[in-house]
Design a protein around this motif. Structure first.
Motif, PDB file in Angstrom:
ATOM      1  N   ASN A 140       0.838  -1.191   0.000  1.00 36.97           N
ATOM      2  CA  ASN A 140       0.000   0.000   0.000  1.00 36.97           C
ATOM      3  C   ASN A 140       0.878   1.249   0.000  1.00 36.97           C
ATOM      4  O   ASN A 140       0.913   2.011   0.966  1.00 36.97           O
ATOM      5  N   TRP A 149       0.027   4.774   1.229  1.00 37.89           N
ATOM      6  CA  TRP A 149      -0.101   5.034   2.661  1.00 37.89           C
ATOM      7  C   TRP A 149       1.260   5.199   3.356  1.00 37.89           C
ATOM      8  O   TRP A 149       1.317   5.578   4.515  1.00 37.89           O
ATOM      9  N   TYR A 207       3.593  -3.244   8.150  1.00 36.28           N
ATOM     10  CA  TYR A 207       2.928  -1.976   7.845  1.00 36.28           C
ATOM     11  C   TYR A 207       1.641  -2.224   7.066  1.00 36.28           C
ATOM     12  O   TYR A 207       0.581  -1.695   7.393  1.00 36.28           O
ATOM     13  N   ASP A 208       1.736  -3.033   6.027  1.00 38.17           N
ATOM     14  CA  ASP A 208       0.560  -3.330   5.212  1.00 38.17           C
ATOM     15  C   ASP A 208      -0.525  -4.044   6.036  1.00 38.17           C
ATOM     16  O   ASP A 208      -1.717  -3.803   5.858  1.00 38.17           O
ATOM     17  N   ILE A 218      -2.410  -1.459   8.128  1.00 37.44           N
ATOM     18  CA  ILE A 218      -3.251  -0.623   7.277  1.00 37.44           C
ATOM     19  C   ILE A 218      -4.467  -1.398   6.761  1.00 37.44           C
ATOM     20  O   ILE A 218      -5.587  -0.883   6.696  1.00 37.44           O
ATOM     21  N   ASN A 219      -4.250  -2.652   6.391  1.00 37.60           N
ATOM     22  CA  ASN A 219      -5.363  -3.465   5.873  1.00 37.60           C
ATOM     23  C   ASN A 219      -6.410  -3.746   6.949  1.00 37.60           C
ATOM     24  O   ASN A 219      -7.605  -3.806   6.661  1.00 37.60           O
ATOM     25  N   PRO A 226      -7.440   0.988   8.476  1.00 38.39           N
ATOM     26  CA  PRO A 226      -6.918   2.080   7.652  1.00 38.39           C
ATOM     27  C   PRO A 226      -6.788   3.406   8.392  1.00 38.39           C
ATOM     28  O   PRO A 226      -6.040   4.283   7.957  1.00 38.39           O
ATOM     29  N   LYS A 227      -7.496   3.559   9.514  1.00 38.99           N
ATOM     30  CA  LYS A 227      -7.442   4.809  10.269  1.00 38.99           C
ATOM     31  C   LYS A 227      -6.358   4.797  11.343  1.00 38.99           C
ATOM     32  O   LYS A 227      -6.116   5.818  11.994  1.00 38.99           O
ATOM     33  N   CYS A 228      -5.693   3.670  11.513  1.00 36.35           N
ATOM     34  CA  CYS A 228      -4.669   3.547  12.551  1.00 36.35           C
ATOM     35  C   CYS A 228      -3.462   4.422  12.214  1.00 36.35           C
ATOM     36  O   CYS A 228      -3.052   4.525  11.055  1.00 36.35           O
TER      37      CYS A 228
END
Length: 283
Positions: free
Chosen positions: A2, A5, A126-127, A130-131, A134-136
């Motif tokens: 991602n 991001w 990291y991915d 996020i997956n 997404p707001k973290c």
């Protein structure tokens, strides 16, 4: 990946907001590699003039800044970081998880408050964050052990003479000597625990286990001193221990690194260690 991001930093950039302030610090428990992380973290705190108070899971963190030690603990195999986030989230003013490998734990990641920052030490972690959420607030940085000043540890530590005595005694317990370390063409420092792939047979000695004295101040330095000294003396090393390879990189020691059971070595090599010419990843 991602990539849209991606927030990539050095850990020092992320910790500058706490310069000249006091934080609560929970070291990530474990072997001598975890001690190396803790020692390097405390060195960096001092360089940034961050006043830190080591705590346990039972600490009162209400309204405080809590920094959780880096490492590979936020995976289903271990529980310290999960327990810390469960206990501290919603009570602490801010929580920062220092560079970590993160797998699983989807339920917890999905519910983390906005005041929590998760710092990952490789892209799959990291991915994953996020997956799941997404707001973290998430960032990418290098393992904290890269912030180690080996001269400050090996030469300038006031207890270096005491550590040397402990070092020689533990080598004797393992049936080896400094002469053995220095004369062999390669020292095989392989792990024997649940993260082993079981593909490499027995090593010469597992220094991460041999020098496991704890991650709290002074015990952490003792463990790190012995760990780094063993690598310094060796001509070259072969290992599946991530922090053996990181210490080898810092010292400029030739190192062949094999993967562990869930791929963290490969991913940290890709993100960080490949820039160090002394370390090679072995497929």
């Amino acid at each position: 990946m991602n990539s849209r991001w991606l927030r990539q930093y050095e850990a020092i950039e992320l910790l500058r907001e706490f310069r000249n302030t006091e934080v609560l610090y929970l070291p990530n428990s474990g072997n001598a590699g975890d001690s190396l992380i803790s020692t390097a973290t405390m060195q960096l705190f001092r360089r940034l003039n961050i006043s830190y108070q080591p705590i346990t899971l039972e600490a009162n963190v209400d309204g405080k800044v809590v920094i959780l030690g880096g490492g590979g603990n936020f995976i289903p195999l271990y529980a310290t970081i999960r327990n810390a986030l469960t206990r501290f989230a919603g009570r602490a003013k801010r929580i920062v998880l220092l560079p970590h490998t993160i797998r699983g734990n989807e339920d917890l990641i999905a519910d983390l408050p906005a005041s929590t920052l998760l710092i990952c030490r490789e892209i799959p972690s990291y991915d994953h964050v996020i997956n799941v959420n997404p707001k973290c607030e998430v960032a990418l940085a290098h393992d904290m052990a890269f912030h180690l000043d080996p001269e400050e540890l090996l030469i300038n530590d006031p207890d270096a003479a005491e550590f040397q005595t402990v070092f020689l005694g533990k080598l004797a317990e393992a049936g080896t000597t400094t002469t053995d370390l220095s004369r062999r063409t390669e020292m095989r420092f392989f792990r024997l625990d649940g993260e082993s792939t079981g593909k490499h047979g027995g090593g010469d000695v597992d220094i991460s286990s041999l020098f496991e004295f704890g991650v709290w101040p002074r015990n952490s330095e003792k463990s790190s001193w012995c760990f780094v000294e063993a690598i310094r003396i060796a001509q070259a090393v072969v290992t599946d221990r991530l922090h053996v390879s990181i210490a080898s990189a810092i010292l400029g020691k030739p190192c062949k690194l094999y993967d562990n059971s869930y791929g963290k070595n490969r991913e940290v090599f890709r993100h960080s260690l490949r820039r160090w010419s002394s370390v090679s990843f072995m497929d």
